[in-house]
Design a protein around this motif. Sequence first.
Motif, mmCIF file in Angstrom:
data_model
loop_
_atom_site.group_PDB
_atom_site.id
_atom_site.type_symbol
_atom_site.label_atom_id
_atom_site.label_comp_id
_atom_site.label_asym_id
_atom_site.label_seq_id
_atom_site.Cartn_x
_atom_site.Cartn_y
_atom_site.Cartn_z
ATOM 1 N N MET A 99 42.008 53.292 25.180
ATOM 2 C CA MET A 99 43.382 53.463 24.722
ATOM 3 C C MET A 99 44.355 53.463 25.907
ATOM 4 S SD MET A 99 45.396 54.291 21.985
ATOM 5 C CE MET A 99 44.570 55.389 20.812
ATOM 6 N N LEU A 100 44.032 54.241 26.937
ATOM 7 C CA LEU A 100 44.984 54.452 28.027
ATOM 8 C C LEU A 100 45.021 53.318 29.039
ATOM 9 C CD1 LEU A 100 44.397 58.237 28.800
ATOM 10 C CD2 LEU A 100 45.959 57.184 27.163
ATOM 11 N N GLY A 101 43.878 52.649 29.242
ATOM 12 C CA GLY A 101 43.807 51.619 30.267
ATOM 13 C C GLY A 101 43.243 52.170 31.566
ATOM 14 N N PRO A 102 42.648 51.314 32.396
ATOM 15 C CA PRO A 102 41.885 51.772 33.563
ATOM 16 C C PRO A 102 42.714 52.408 34.668
ATOM 17 C CG PRO A 102 42.096 49.374 33.568
ATOM 18 C CD PRO A 102 42.604 49.844 32.248
ATOM 19 N N SER A 103 44.019 52.151 34.722
ATOM 20 C CA SER A 103 44.811 52.723 35.811
ATOM 21 C C SER A 103 45.637 53.923 35.376
ATOM 22 C CB SER A 103 45.728 51.654 36.431
ATOM 23 O OG SER A 103 46.585 51.096 35.453
ATOM 24 N N SER A 104 45.372 54.451 34.182
ATOM 25 C CA SER A 104 46.038 55.681 33.750
ATOM 26 C C SER A 104 45.775 56.792 34.742
ATOM 27 C CB SER A 104 45.532 56.102 32.369
ATOM 28 O OG SER A 104 45.853 57.456 32.104
ATOM 29 N N MET A 148 53.434 53.850 16.524
ATOM 30 C CA MET A 148 52.709 54.903 17.225
ATOM 31 C C MET A 148 51.954 55.843 16.292
ATOM 32 S SD MET A 148 52.652 54.307 20.364
ATOM 33 C CE MET A 148 51.723 55.799 20.714
ATOM 34 N N PRO A 149 52.517 56.302 15.169
ATOM 35 C CA PRO A 149 51.730 57.166 14.278
ATOM 36 C C PRO A 149 50.463 56.477 13.775
ATOM 37 C CG PRO A 149 54.060 57.324 13.738
ATOM 38 C CD PRO A 149 53.920 56.186 14.716
ATOM 39 N N ARG A 150 50.556 55.182 13.520
ATOM 40 C CA ARG A 150 49.366 54.441 13.059
ATOM 41 C C ARG A 150 48.319 54.353 14.157
ATOM 42 N NH1 ARG A 150 51.592 48.976 11.878
ATOM 43 N NH2 ARG A 150 49.372 48.465 11.718
ATOM 44 N N LEU A 151 48.786 54.149 15.379
ATOM 45 C CA LEU A 151 47.849 54.032 16.500
ATOM 46 C C LEU A 151 47.152 55.354 16.783
ATOM 47 C CD1 LEU A 151 46.618 52.408 18.809
ATOM 48 C CD2 LEU A 151 48.629 52.977 20.184
ATOM 49 N N MET A 210 51.435 54.480 28.289
ATOM 50 C CA MET A 210 50.539 54.816 27.182
ATOM 51 C C MET A 210 50.006 56.238 27.350
ATOM 52 S SD MET A 210 49.310 53.690 24.316
ATOM 53 C CE MET A 210 49.073 51.908 24.196
ATOM 54 N N THR A 211 49.773 56.637 28.587
ATOM 55 C CA THR A 211 49.318 58.001 28.858
ATOM 56 C C THR A 211 50.378 59.016 28.433
ATOM 57 O OG1 THR A 211 47.975 57.238 30.713
ATOM 58 C CG2 THR A 211 48.536 59.582 30.669
ATOM 59 N N LEU A 212 51.634 58.735 28.766
ATOM 60 C CA LEU A 212 52.719 59.641 28.371
ATOM 61 C C LEU A 212 52.840 59.712 26.860
ATOM 62 C CD1 LEU A 212 55.449 58.616 30.981
ATOM 63 C CD2 LEU A 212 54.111 60.739 30.935
ATOM 64 N N LEU A 213 52.682 58.592 26.186
ATOM 65 C CA LEU A 213 52.781 58.573 24.728
ATOM 66 C C LEU A 213 51.675 59.394 24.089
ATOM 67 C CD1 LEU A 213 53.732 54.841 24.137
ATOM 68 C CD2 LEU A 213 55.088 56.820 23.425
ATOM 69 N N LEU A 214 50.473 59.251 24.618
ATOM 70 C CA LEU A 214 49.337 59.960 24.033
ATOM 71 C C LEU A 214 49.346 61.433 24.442
ATOM 72 C CD1 LEU A 214 46.686 59.798 22.405
ATOM 73 C CD2 LEU A 214 45.502 59.352 24.558
#
Length: 438
Positions: free
Chosen positions: A80-85, A168-171, A255-259
């Motif tokens: 979900m976050l990606g390798p460089s999160s 975002m809610p769906r994800l 993506m990290t901030l969103l999650l």
Amino acid sequence: MTTLPPGPPLPAAVQTALMLRWWSAYAFACQRRYGDVFTVRLTGFGAGVYLANPRDIKTVFAGDPHIYHAGEANSVLGGMLGPSSVLLLDDDLHRDRRRLMMAPFHRDAVARQRGLIAEIAAANIAGWPVGVDFPVAPKMSEITLEVILRTAIGATDDQRLAAMRALMPRLLTLGTFDTLAIARPSLQHRRPWRALRRRIAEVDELLYAEIADRRADPNLAERTDTLAMLVRASKEGAGQDGRQMTDAELRDQLMTLLLAGHDTTATALSWALERLTRHPQALAHAATAAHSGDEDYLDAVAKETLRIRPVIFDVGRVLTAPAEIAGYRLPAGTTVIPAIGLVHAEPAVYDDPGRFRPERMLGATLSPTTWLPFGGGNRRCLGANLAMAEMRIVLGEVLRRVELATTTAPGESLRISGVIQQPHRGAVIRVRAQLHTE
């Protein structure tokens, strides 16, 4: 000689299934059987040693980050976050990226967002139904998502904002099988998980559009959103490696901030209202505090909620070398797991720990190894200041603007979504009346 503490003799596949379905309940059962240090075995992840003694947790949090790898332990979020999160990095690269991301979360920076957070909350609360039961978790999610979109990502394009609000809610609505594909991204190419892959791709398209806008913005220097600060710092060569962060690296941080900065805070706020509506005295005290502007009690409500209903049950560190912990010499490759939920429920630490009592937090000096909802050490959550401020502000707006009904219904049980412990019914509440505010 390296050794592991005792633990359940069940096959790893069985333990994995139990953890996916009954995470905290399984950990509590193991603690009752084996004590404050025990070993679990999970498919694909090897041995994990749970720690429930604050002294042992201090050893981990104060340990050499080159030996205690949190990024490696968080690799299950890579899909979900990606390798460089920043959550997935270790050693000097983690330190460098964390330093780049700290500025927007300093107390002064958070304080400047207070008015915007209150405005977002007030607008949402005005639309809450009156006289009917409804799950408040989706409302809290709308509020915290809007806060992140406006303060961290800095989104202003109306169409893009609307798309992000819908996507975002769906994800973030993750089932058990989705969790498997987050931990093993290759599964996302298979039929059962292709929908998850499409949702991630749709969000990525929006994030890359924001990144392109920021890179091209002639007023970048005046912007205060986190994305602008990252682009600006990277351009100025703030990274240890002296190069700009790529678009993919910026995407991973967003993506990290969103999650980490949206769903977790929304869940904490939902639990706070779920607890308050079942404790009339605490609710009355909190409402009085909200109307008088007394944030000390609202802060205590937030802290007690995070103690009794921690959003994240535990955190992990993968050992890169053998280490002495809790009387055992643990081998390299072991994941050590400070158990937030077990510590928060320990009677030797908290009197009558199963009771929701915000007063215990008033004036309390909290130890980083006995109250640890944001983790600890060099990996303590970057957004802790923002999360606590957001909880105080949003709770204050709710209690000033609506009269909540109390309930004698049993407390909601836990539902696991990804790594987050949510109320299983979405924290159902009832509003008696909308209140007039000046």
